[in-house]
Design a protein around this motif. Sequence first.
Motif, mmCIF file in Angstrom:
data_model
loop_
_atom_site.group_PDB
_atom_site.id
_atom_site.type_symbol
_atom_site.label_atom_id
_atom_site.label_comp_id
_atom_site.label_asym_id
_atom_site.label_seq_id
_atom_site.Cartn_x
_atom_site.Cartn_y
_atom_site.Cartn_z
ATOM 1 N N ALA A 1 0.674 -1.343 0.227
ATOM 2 C CA ALA A 1 -0.174 -0.247 0.078
ATOM 3 C C ALA A 1 0.760 1.045 -0.594
ATOM 4 O O ALA A 1 -0.126 2.257 -0.540
ATOM 5 C CB ALA A 1 -0.849 -0.074 1.170
ATOM 6 N N SER A 2 2.479 0.854 0.999
ATOM 7 C CA SER A 2 3.165 2.205 0.937
ATOM 8 C C SER A 2 4.081 1.919 0.836
ATOM 9 O O SER A 2 4.860 0.926 1.391
ATOM 10 C CB SER A 2 2.688 2.918 2.110
ATOM 11 O OG SER A 2 3.652 4.241 1.998
ATOM 12 N N GLN B 1 8.455 3.810 0.825
ATOM 13 C CA GLN B 1 9.044 4.899 0.601
ATOM 14 C C GLN B 1 10.651 4.788 1.199
ATOM 15 O O GLN B 1 10.740 3.632 2.195
ATOM 16 C CB GLN B 1 8.802 5.632 2.272
ATOM 17 C CG GLN B 1 7.603 6.676 1.834
ATOM 18 C CD GLN B 1 6.614 7.704 2.660
ATOM 19 O OE1 GLN B 1 7.853 6.873 3.663
ATOM 20 N NE2 GLN B 1 5.735 7.873 2.493
ATOM 21 N N ASP C 1 8.607 9.413 -1.469
ATOM 22 C CA ASP C 1 7.359 8.289 -2.245
ATOM 23 C C ASP C 1 8.023 7.374 -3.273
ATOM 24 O O ASP C 1 7.579 7.807 -4.866
ATOM 25 C CB ASP C 1 6.357 8.871 -1.732
ATOM 26 C CG ASP C 1 4.948 8.441 -2.510
ATOM 27 O OD1 ASP C 1 4.918 6.773 -2.060
ATOM 28 O OD2 ASP C 1 3.621 8.555 -2.216
ATOM 29 N N THR D 1 5.582 4.226 -4.043
ATOM 30 C CA THR D 1 4.350 3.377 -4.023
ATOM 31 C C THR D 1 4.069 3.287 -5.657
ATOM 32 O O THR D 1 3.885 2.272 -5.206
ATOM 33 C CB THR D 1 3.733 4.829 -3.273
ATOM 34 O OG1 THR D 1 3.082 4.495 -1.686
ATOM 35 C CG2 THR D 1 2.137 2.910 -2.784
ATOM 36 N N SER D 2 4.108 3.630 -5.638
ATOM 37 C CA SER D 2 3.424 3.705 -7.460
ATOM 38 C C SER D 2 4.684 2.377 -8.108
ATOM 39 O O SER D 2 3.891 2.009 -9.067
ATOM 40 C CB SER D 2 4.021 4.453 -8.430
ATOM 41 O OG SER D 2 4.628 5.466 -8.383
ATOM 42 N N SER E 1 3.348 -0.419 -6.324
ATOM 43 C CA SER E 1 2.005 -0.848 -6.242
ATOM 44 C C SER E 1 1.243 -2.215 -6.727
ATOM 45 O O SER E 1 0.171 -2.654 -6.802
ATOM 46 C CB SER E 1 1.182 0.081 -6.225
ATOM 47 O OG SER E 1 0.931 0.717 -7.779
ATOM 48 N N ARG F 1 2.867 -2.671 8.895
ATOM 49 C CA ARG F 1 3.938 -1.528 8.998
ATOM 50 C C ARG F 1 5.630 -1.883 9.082
ATOM 51 O O ARG F 1 5.537 -1.727 9.940
ATOM 52 C CB ARG F 1 3.944 -0.311 9.232
ATOM 53 C CG ARG F 1 4.050 1.027 9.494
ATOM 54 C CD ARG F 1 3.359 2.077 9.607
ATOM 55 N NE ARG F 1 2.283 2.791 9.998
ATOM 56 C CZ ARG F 1 1.995 3.545 8.807
ATOM 57 N NH1 ARG F 1 2.861 3.317 7.478
ATOM 58 N NH2 ARG F 1 0.209 3.332 8.637
ATOM 59 N N MET G 1 7.399 0.548 4.547
ATOM 60 C CA MET G 1 6.690 -0.361 3.068
ATOM 61 C C MET G 1 5.132 -0.169 4.268
ATOM 62 O O MET G 1 5.722 -1.385 5.253
ATOM 63 C CB MET G 1 7.406 -1.648 3.094
ATOM 64 C CG MET G 1 6.429 -2.291 2.015
ATOM 65 S SD MET G 1 7.114 -3.550 1.007
ATOM 66 C CE MET G 1 8.312 -4.724 2.735
#
Length: 160
Positions: free
Chosen positions: A53-54, A56, A61, A63-64, A67, A142, A152
Amino acid sequence: MKKILFIPLMMVSVLFFSCEKAGVQESPVLQNNKTVVDPGAILFGTCDGWYIASFQKERADMTSAFSSFRMVFCADKTVVIANDVFSVTGSWEVISEEEVPVKLSINLNRPVEALLNPAQFTFLNEISGKWDIIQYNLNMLRLQNRDAFKTMLIQRGALN
């Protein structure tokens, strides 16, 4: 008419109550003559799908880039990370202290394709390793890797 409706209702109720409940199997372990529960079995005991979901790294960031990955952690300590193009297998281990999970270790195998196209498999180095478990529940972890300045967040379920 009531008898006709009663028979299907009775069959459905018999099937419903005779089905075995599927759920997470808590694996008790005997440690110092005390039974303890393995947090890894609770978190990953059902081969459920997870997604990133995340992500860094060094406060950037990313994430893309992560994902699209699906992660499947299974009770036999195997993990599969896949997207629409390929999949990579590996192993996982939860390190706990007094029944509290504190670290998640992910070790991913290097597929032959990684030698041919290393740029496509840069995620192997980013996801592999030991992660501190900062926060968790049955549907979310997390994670933080302090050495590489990475965080992450993985969540149980389908891709968002």
